[in-house]
Design an enzyme around this catalytic site. Structure first.
Site, mmCIF file in Angstrom:
data_model
loop_
_atom_site.group_PDB
_atom_site.id
_atom_site.type_symbol
_atom_site.label_atom_id
_atom_site.label_comp_id
_atom_site.label_asym_id
_atom_site.label_seq_id
_atom_site.Cartn_x
_atom_site.Cartn_y
_atom_site.Cartn_z
ATOM 1 N N LYS A 48 1.024 -1.201 -0.181
ATOM 2 C CA LYS A 48 0.129 0.027 0.030
ATOM 3 C C LYS A 48 0.683 1.142 -0.123
ATOM 4 O O LYS A 48 0.606 2.404 -0.465
ATOM 5 C CB LYS A 48 -0.944 -0.033 1.184
ATOM 6 C CG LYS A 48 -1.628 -1.126 1.264
ATOM 7 C CD LYS A 48 -2.576 -1.174 2.715
ATOM 8 C CE LYS A 48 -3.001 -2.418 2.933
ATOM 9 N NZ LYS A 48 -3.742 -2.458 4.455
ATOM 10 N N GLY A 49 2.112 1.168 0.400
ATOM 11 C CA GLY A 49 2.904 2.255 0.540
ATOM 12 C C GLY A 49 3.225 3.312 -0.624
ATOM 13 O O GLY A 49 3.583 4.271 -0.398
ATOM 14 N N ASP A 105 7.182 2.673 -2.013
ATOM 15 C CA ASP A 105 7.489 3.792 -0.768
ATOM 16 C C ASP A 105 8.861 3.926 -0.476
ATOM 17 O O ASP A 105 9.540 5.021 -0.697
ATOM 18 C CB ASP A 105 6.795 3.617 0.323
ATOM 19 C CG ASP A 105 6.596 2.019 0.715
ATOM 20 O OD1 ASP A 105 7.760 1.317 0.488
ATOM 21 O OD2 ASP A 105 6.183 1.943 1.929
ATOM 22 N N ASP A 108 14.599 -0.179 2.151
ATOM 23 C CA ASP A 108 14.927 -0.160 3.286
ATOM 24 C C ASP A 108 15.948 -1.177 3.531
ATOM 25 O O ASP A 108 17.023 -1.122 2.964
ATOM 26 C CB ASP A 108 13.747 -0.369 4.420
ATOM 27 C CG ASP A 108 14.320 -0.322 5.904
ATOM 28 O OD1 ASP A 108 15.271 0.258 6.111
ATOM 29 O OD2 ASP A 108 13.561 -1.022 6.571
ATOM 30 N N LYS A 136 16.798 4.489 2.067
ATOM 31 C CA LYS A 136 17.416 4.195 3.509
ATOM 32 C C LYS A 136 18.603 3.403 3.349
ATOM 33 O O LYS A 136 18.411 2.125 3.821
ATOM 34 C CB LYS A 136 16.427 3.606 4.422
ATOM 35 C CG LYS A 136 16.558 4.187 5.966
ATOM 36 C CD LYS A 136 15.754 3.229 6.736
ATOM 37 C CE LYS A 136 14.484 3.887 7.063
ATOM 38 N NZ LYS A 136 13.582 3.016 8.116
ATOM 39 N N PHE A 157 12.774 5.403 11.700
ATOM 40 C CA PHE A 157 11.636 5.019 11.257
ATOM 41 C C PHE A 157 10.522 6.410 10.806
ATOM 42 O O PHE A 157 10.215 7.188 11.391
ATOM 43 C CB PHE A 157 10.793 4.386 12.197
ATOM 44 C CG PHE A 157 9.759 3.342 11.548
ATOM 45 C CD1 PHE A 157 9.996 2.124 10.841
ATOM 46 C CD2 PHE A 157 8.369 3.696 11.711
ATOM 47 C CE1 PHE A 157 8.931 1.632 10.263
ATOM 48 C CE2 PHE A 157 7.319 3.038 11.075
ATOM 49 C CZ PHE A 157 7.425 2.110 10.191
ATOM 50 N N VAL A 158 10.164 6.357 9.628
ATOM 51 C CA VAL A 158 9.551 7.283 9.059
ATOM 52 C C VAL A 158 8.105 7.029 8.746
ATOM 53 O O VAL A 158 7.759 5.873 8.412
ATOM 54 C CB VAL A 158 9.965 8.244 7.944
ATOM 55 C CG1 VAL A 158 11.197 8.689 8.335
ATOM 56 C CG2 VAL A 158 10.201 7.182 6.752
ATOM 57 N N ASP A 164 3.447 3.719 6.562
ATOM 58 C CA ASP A 164 2.523 3.669 7.833
ATOM 59 C C ASP A 164 3.300 3.236 9.075
ATOM 60 O O ASP A 164 4.372 2.750 8.941
ATOM 61 C CB ASP A 164 1.370 2.659 7.617
ATOM 62 C CG ASP A 164 2.032 1.218 7.578
ATOM 63 O OD1 ASP A 164 3.059 0.851 6.597
ATOM 64 O OD2 ASP A 164 1.616 0.319 8.191
ATOM 65 N N ARG A 170 -0.744 6.731 6.798
ATOM 66 C CA ARG A 170 -0.293 6.968 5.442
ATOM 67 C C ARG A 170 -0.826 8.128 4.915
ATOM 68 O O ARG A 170 -0.163 8.540 3.593
ATOM 69 C CB ARG A 170 -0.886 5.628 4.829
ATOM 70 C CG ARG A 170 -0.561 4.414 5.222
ATOM 71 C CD ARG A 170 -1.137 3.154 4.191
ATOM 72 N NE ARG A 170 -0.891 1.805 4.644
ATOM 73 C CZ ARG A 170 0.455 1.228 4.561
ATOM 74 N NH1 ARG A 170 1.274 1.764 3.814
ATOM 75 N NH2 ARG A 170 0.314 -0.310 5.044
HETATM 76 P P1 IMP Z 1 12.477 -3.657 3.233
HETATM 77 O O1 IMP Z 1 13.220 -3.868 4.451
HETATM 78 O O2 IMP Z 1 13.375 -2.755 1.995
HETATM 79 O O3 IMP Z 1 11.818 -4.895 2.543
HETATM 80 O O4 IMP Z 1 11.184 -2.541 3.398
HETATM 81 C C1 IMP Z 1 10.161 -3.286 3.560
HETATM 82 C C2 IMP Z 1 8.711 -2.357 3.875
HETATM 83 O O5 IMP Z 1 8.954 -2.037 5.235
HETATM 84 C C3 IMP Z 1 8.548 -1.259 2.930
HETATM 85 O O6 IMP Z 1 7.977 -1.290 1.660
HETATM 86 C C4 IMP Z 1 7.872 -0.480 3.698
HETATM 87 O O7 IMP Z 1 6.589 -0.649 3.588
HETATM 88 C C5 IMP Z 1 8.436 -0.795 4.969
HETATM 89 N N1 IMP Z 1 9.427 0.124 6.034
HETATM 90 C C6 IMP Z 1 10.689 0.084 5.794
HETATM 91 N N2 IMP Z 1 10.992 1.144 6.550
HETATM 92 C C7 IMP Z 1 10.071 1.751 6.882
HETATM 93 C C8 IMP Z 1 9.830 3.233 7.485
HETATM 94 O O8 IMP Z 1 10.838 3.928 7.864
HETATM 95 N N3 IMP Z 1 8.600 3.457 7.931
HETATM 96 C C9 IMP Z 1 7.493 2.727 7.452
HETATM 97 N N4 IMP Z 1 7.767 1.744 6.653
HETATM 98 C C10 IMP Z 1 8.923 1.418 6.442
HETATM 99 MG MG MG Z 2 4.855 -1.318 2.898
#
Ligand code: IMP
Ligand code: MG
Length: 181
Positions: A48-49, A105, A108, A136, A157-158, A164, A170
């Site tokens: 959804k992000g 979005d 990370d 990030k 964490f944003v 969200d 969101r």
């Molecule tokens: P990944 O660690 O790159 O797989 O990130 C997975 C998902 O975690 C992202 O698509 C976001 O939905 C969520 N996420 C990661 N960092 C943040 C943050 O700082 N705030 C909110 N959601 C986050």
């Molecule tokens: Mg997400």
């Protein structure tokens, strides 16, 4: 630069105000245009992000491009992701042989992006370009190759503008850090 705002009694430190996000979108769209993707490119929004970001970015992209959605879930609770990602919603469009712009979005750890890129390539896309609102880089553990990011953020964490915390925030028009009390 840093500014604290209160929204309905909750406080946030604003990292990216709405004007800064709006200003950045045309230049990101120009970066995407320089890739010369096909007229029938499929924009795939990662729910959804990626929803809010994609909705605004789309207004700066070619009007011949079409739209579809995927949704991945990475297991974990609160602000910590675990080691597993699964697909909750798949494409409706046949992307075989087509250019794809995946819009999400944040990169990370990179796990979700790596998973979705692999999925879209397995569906036979000619090429998949990833565009994200936030990068990030300090948390990167998965290789996602090259991608476009509108902004880089530190390891905090944003929320807001699609992102969200436990499904809340969101719809905030800015990207910020929720503050205690
Ligand atoms: P990944 O660690 O790159 O797989 O990130 C997975 C998902 O975690 C992202 O698509 C976001 O939905 C969520 N996420 C990661 N960092 C943040 C943050 O700082 N705030 C909110 N959601 C986050
Ligand atoms: Mg997400």
């Amino acid at each position: 630069m840093e500014k604290t705002v209160a929204v309905r009694g909750e406080r946030f430190e604003v990292l990216l105000p709405p004007e800064r996000i709006a200003e950045r979108l045309p230049s990101l769209a120009r970066e995407i245009a320089s890739l010369e993707l096909a007229d029938d490119t499929v924009v795939v929004v990662a729910l959804k992000g990626g929803l809010i970001f994609a909705g605004d970015l789309l207004r700066h992209l070619p009007h011949t491009w079409t739209l579809d959605y995927v949704q991945a879930r990475s297991y974990g609770s609160g602000t910590v992701a675990s080691g597993r990602v699964e697909l909750l919603r798949d494409l409706e469009t046949d992307i075989a042989g087509r250019d794809v712009l995946l819009v999400d979005d944040i990169v990370d750890t990179g796990h979700t992006s790596a998973f979705l890129l692999e999925h879209l390539r397995a569906r036979g896309a000619r090429q998949v370009t990833l565009a994200v609102l936030l990068d990030k880089p300090e948390r990167r553990t998965f290789d996602v190759g090259e991608y476009l990011a509108a902004f880089e953020v530190p390891d905090v964490f944003v929320v807001g503008y699609g992102l969200d915390y436990a499904e809340r925030y969101r719809g905030l028009p800015f990207v910020g850090v929720p503050l205690e009390g």
